[in-house]
Scaffold this motif. Structure first.
Motif, PDB file in Angstrom:
ATOM      1  N   LYS A 150      -8.676   5.176   5.857  1.00 15.46           N
ATOM      2  CA  LYS A 150      -9.347   5.592   4.952  1.00 15.46           C
ATOM      3  C   LYS A 150      -9.102   4.545   3.685  1.00 15.46           C
ATOM      4  N   VAL A 151      -9.901   3.945   3.052  1.00 11.52           N
ATOM      5  CA  VAL A 151      -9.762   3.070   2.008  1.00 11.52           C
ATOM      6  C   VAL A 151     -11.133   3.330   1.206  1.00 11.52           C
ATOM      7  N   HIS A 152     -11.028   2.727   0.079  1.00 10.24           N
ATOM      8  CA  HIS A 152     -12.136   2.556  -0.843  1.00 10.24           C
ATOM      9  C   HIS A 152     -12.681   1.165  -1.084  1.00 10.24           C
ATOM     10  N   PHE A 153     -13.711   0.921  -0.480  1.00 16.92           N
ATOM     11  CA  PHE A 153     -14.333  -0.598  -0.439  1.00 16.92           C
ATOM     12  C   PHE A 153     -14.796  -0.884  -1.875  1.00 16.92           C
ATOM     13  N   GLY A 154     -14.590  -0.141  -2.968  1.00 13.29           N
ATOM     14  CA  GLY A 154     -14.936  -0.680  -4.389  1.00 13.29           C
ATOM     15  C   GLY A 154     -16.286  -0.556  -4.672  1.00 13.29           C
ATOM     16  N   GLU A 155     -16.655  -0.527  -5.961  1.00 10.17           N
ATOM     17  CA  GLU A 155     -17.818  -0.264  -6.329  1.00 10.17           C
ATOM     18  C   GLU A 155     -18.426  -1.698  -6.732  1.00 10.17           C
ATOM     19  N   GLU A 156     -19.759  -2.142  -6.693  1.00 13.34           N
ATOM     20  CA  GLU A 156     -20.115  -3.363  -7.121  1.00 13.34           C
ATOM     21  C   GLU A 156     -20.038  -3.731  -8.489  1.00 13.34           C
ATOM     22  N   GLY A 157     -19.517  -4.595  -8.822  1.00 13.13           N
ATOM     23  CA  GLY A 157     -19.103  -4.947 -10.170  1.00 13.13           C
ATOM     24  C   GLY A 157     -17.436  -4.495 -10.493  1.00 13.13           C
ATOM     25  N   ASN A 158     -16.795  -3.847  -9.437  1.00 13.83           N
ATOM     26  CA  ASN A 158     -15.625  -3.222  -9.883  1.00 13.83           C
ATOM     27  C   ASN A 158     -14.467  -4.324  -9.084  1.00 13.83           C
ATOM     28  N   THR A 159     -13.455  -4.764  -9.821  1.00 13.38           N
ATOM     29  CA  THR A 159     -12.508  -5.713  -9.127  1.00 13.38           C
ATOM     30  C   THR A 159     -11.062  -5.031  -8.769  1.00 13.38           C
ATOM     31  N   TYR A 160     -10.919  -3.903  -9.247  1.00 12.55           N
ATOM     32  CA  TYR A 160      -9.676  -3.093  -9.215  1.00 12.55           C
ATOM     33  C   TYR A 160      -9.286  -2.623  -7.837  1.00 12.55           C
ATOM     34  N   TYR A 161     -10.521  -2.472  -6.750  1.00 11.19           N
ATOM     35  CA  TYR A 161     -10.004  -1.786  -5.663  1.00 11.19           C
ATOM     36  C   TYR A 161      -8.816  -2.604  -5.043  1.00 11.19           C
ATOM     37  N   VAL A 162      -8.128  -2.013  -4.083  1.00  8.23           N
ATOM     38  CA  VAL A 162      -7.038  -2.833  -3.274  1.00  8.23           C
ATOM     39  C   VAL A 162      -7.718  -3.835  -2.384  1.00  8.23           C
ATOM     40  N   LYS A 163      -7.357  -4.940  -2.557  1.00  9.58           N
ATOM     41  CA  LYS A 163      -7.737  -6.215  -1.866  1.00  9.58           C
ATOM     42  C   LYS A 163      -7.438  -5.934  -0.411  1.00  9.58           C
ATOM     43  N   PRO A 164      -8.543  -6.205   0.506  1.00  8.47           N
ATOM     44  CA  PRO A 164      -8.275  -5.813   1.985  1.00  8.47           C
ATOM     45  C   PRO A 164      -7.380  -6.878   2.607  1.00  8.47           C
ATOM     46  N   GLU A 165      -7.095  -8.028   2.185  1.00 15.72           N
ATOM     47  CA  GLU A 165      -6.297  -9.078   2.577  1.00 15.72           C
ATOM     48  C   GLU A 165      -4.914  -8.592   2.708  1.00 15.72           C
ATOM     49  N   LEU A 166      -4.631  -7.800   1.786  1.00 14.80           N
ATOM     50  CA  LEU A 166      -3.185  -7.135   1.414  1.00 14.80           C
ATOM     51  C   LEU A 166      -3.027  -6.510   2.598  1.00 14.80           C
ATOM     52  N   PHE A 167      -3.723  -5.678   3.087  1.00 14.78           N
ATOM     53  CA  PHE A 167      -3.279  -4.633   4.374  1.00 14.78           C
ATOM     54  C   PHE A 167      -3.893  -5.247   5.601  1.00 14.78           C
ATOM     55  N   LYS A 168      -4.253  -6.446   5.830  1.00 16.48           N
ATOM     56  CA  LYS A 168      -4.766  -6.771   7.075  1.00 16.48           C
ATOM     57  C   LYS A 168      -3.891  -6.700   8.205  1.00 16.48           C
ATOM     58  N   ASP A 169      -2.754  -7.174   7.838  1.00 15.14           N
ATOM     59  CA  ASP A 169      -1.632  -6.939   8.963  1.00 15.14           C
ATOM     60  C   ASP A 169      -1.312  -5.663   9.706  1.00 15.14           C
ATOM     61  N   ILE A 170      -1.260  -4.768   8.658  1.00 12.57           N
ATOM     62  CA  ILE A 170      -1.113  -3.249   9.154  1.00 12.57           C
ATOM     63  C   ILE A 170      -2.222  -2.666   9.862  1.00 12.57           C
ATOM     64  N   VAL A 171      -3.736  -3.164   9.303  1.00 11.18           N
ATOM     65  CA  VAL A 171      -4.855  -2.375  10.221  1.00 11.18           C
ATOM     66  C   VAL A 171      -4.705  -3.357  11.507  1.00 11.18           C
ATOM     67  N   LEU A 172      -4.570  -4.387  11.411  1.00  8.93           N
ATOM     68  CA  LEU A 172      -4.675  -5.045  12.733  1.00  8.93           C
ATOM     69  C   LEU A 172      -3.458  -4.444  13.663  1.00  8.93           C
ATOM     70  N   ASP A 173      -2.350  -4.132  13.146  1.00 11.13           N
ATOM     71  CA  ASP A 173      -1.304  -3.642  13.922  1.00 11.13           C
ATOM     72  C   ASP A 173      -1.750  -2.263  14.712  1.00 11.13           C
ATOM     73  N   CYS A 174      -2.139  -1.567  14.006  1.00  6.90           N
ATOM     74  CA  CYS A 174      -2.760  -0.012  14.531  1.00  6.90           C
ATOM     75  C   CYS A 174      -4.136   0.183  15.021  1.00  6.90           C
ATOM     76  N   GLN A 175      -4.735  -1.050  14.910  1.00 10.10           N
ATOM     77  CA  GLN A 175      -6.057  -1.198  15.481  1.00 10.10           C
ATOM     78  C   GLN A 175      -7.090  -0.168  15.130  1.00 10.10           C
ATOM     79  N   GLY A 176      -6.796  -0.121  13.701  1.00  5.88           N
ATOM     80  CA  GLY A 176      -7.625   0.733  12.724  1.00  5.88           C
ATOM     81  C   GLY A 176      -9.175   0.487  12.790  1.00  5.88           C
TER      82      GLY A 176
END
Ligand code: SF4
Ligand code: SF4
Length: 366
Positions: A55-81
């Motif tokens: 469960k993440v937040h994809f960020g709203e159009e125009g919002n730049t503060y959502y947590v950037k997905p490249e930061l947690f790519k390794d862990i999402v791939l690790d759990c095959q989420g």
């Protein structure tokens, strides 16, 4: 021999602590990088099994503060989420599944499948013990297809909840628009006309067409209490009624009850809170305000109350006051944490384990 003693003493100390104390552990690192995410994830990942919803937040159009997905790519791939989300109540690309997924991909959520949980309908949960505000709860139907959940939350301010973290992520974030509406109902903003310039931004963003701006007026029969107008007002002219603690308290309790109902059904949840770009408003906002404290770090825990309390404590410490969100948003979100504890979702006392220096501190709260 000397080095063996050095190894044994801290190990025995930790063992004695764990035997004599029952506070849940919240893991912390200042390192807001993919390596930092992996460091905290390793402490909690053993609780993930089967099909994992992230469960993440994809960020709203125009919002730049959502947590950037490249930061947690390794862990999402690790759990095959699989990334999971629900459609929103207000006017946005995130209101419809197709445009919601397109926006997510535009924001970089491209390396795992995306499931908009309410696309195929609703899951209704009834009669949850201890809840006083609702006897029916509405969530995205697909949630029952998952065996465990990694909840990644951007911990930041929120115009009507004080702050948004893990509790808000699994309550509002798993609810269908009908559930979201139920939580927001009766939360009508008021306008300080001395500050209002009739710019019309609020009316343009209002999902219920409830606002007229010349003169300013809210049709309370249409207003859903979503708080979008408060978020977008450039002059901070809108707010929930000053001193109306009841409205704010009820909203926080509604969030906690929605979190409780889904948590009771799906207990296999682990939590990561990211204390970065801590803005006054949320990731749903196109105008979230500037961060009001420096970046702090990443927290992880299996206890949702403990991680929210620890996150709140760290922001409070950085801001130098007990309730930073009351100060910046004129709304305290603290009742979310207190009430989640009352509902039996976790503990407000916790052990904060700093993974950067292997030091532990204990915070006792009532
Ligand atoms: S809270 Fe504001 S934006 Fe939301 S429905 Fe009411 S008037 Fe419209
Ligand atoms: S956004 Fe604020 S300033 Fe603009 S019309 Fe609405 S209340 Fe007035």
């Amino acid at each position: 021999m000397r080095s063996l003693v050095h190894l044994l003493i801290p190990a025995l100390f930790l063992l004695s602590c764990s035997k004599s104390n029952h506070e849940p552990t919240v893991y912390f690192t200042k390192d807001i990088t993919p390596e930092g995410f992996m460091k905290v994830y390793k402490q909690i990942s053993k609780n993930l099994e089967g099909k994992v919803g992230v469960k993440v937040h994809f960020g709203e159009e125009g919002n730049t503060y959502y947590v950037k997905p490249e930061l947690f790519k390794d862990i999402v791939l690790d759990c095959q989420g699989t990334f999971i989300e629900t459609n929103v109540l207000y006017k946005s690309p995130r209101q419809k599944t197709e445009t919601h997924i397109a926006l997510a991909k535009q924001h970089g959520f491209t390396y795992a499948p995306i499931d908009i949980l309410d696309d195929k309908g609703e899951l209704v949960i009834e009669n949850v013990p201890g809840c006083k505000h609702f006897n029916k709860f509405y969530y995205g139907k697909n949630i029952d297809e998952y065996n465990s959940f990694l909840i990644i939350s951007h911990f930041k301010g929120h115009g009507s909840a004080g702050f948004g973290g893990a509790i808000k992520n699994i309550s509002m974030g798993f609810a269908t628009p009908r559930g979201k509406l139920a939580m927001h109902r009766n939360n009508y903003p008021v306008c300080d006309r001395d500050r209002c310039t009739n710019c019309d931004s609020c009316a343009q963003q209002c999902p219920a067409n409830a606002i007229s701006t010349n003169p300013f007026w809210i049709d309370v029969d249409k207003c859903t209490g979503c708080g979008k107008c408060i978020d977008v007002c450039p002059n901070k002219a809108l707010r929930y009624p000053k001193g109306d603690v009841d409205v704010q308290t009820v909203f926080c309790e509604r969030l906690a009850e929605y979190a409780k109902a889904i948590y009771d059904r799906h207990k296999k949840m682990v939590f990561i809170n990211v204390l970065v770009d801590i803005s006054t408003s949320c990731d749903c906002s196109r105008n979230p305000g500037k961060p009001f404290v420096p970046n702090i770090g990443i927290l992880a825990s299996t206890d949702i109350v403990a991680i929210e309390k620890a996150s709140h404590d760290l922001v409070a410490k950085a801001h130098g006051c007990a309730d930073p969100f009351l100060e910046v948003n004129r709304v305290s979100g603290y009742r979310q944490i207190q009430y989640a504890k009352i509902l039996g979702m976790g503990e407000m006392s916790y052990r904060l384990f700093n993974l950067d220096n292997n030091q532990e501190t204990v915070e006792i709260s009532e």
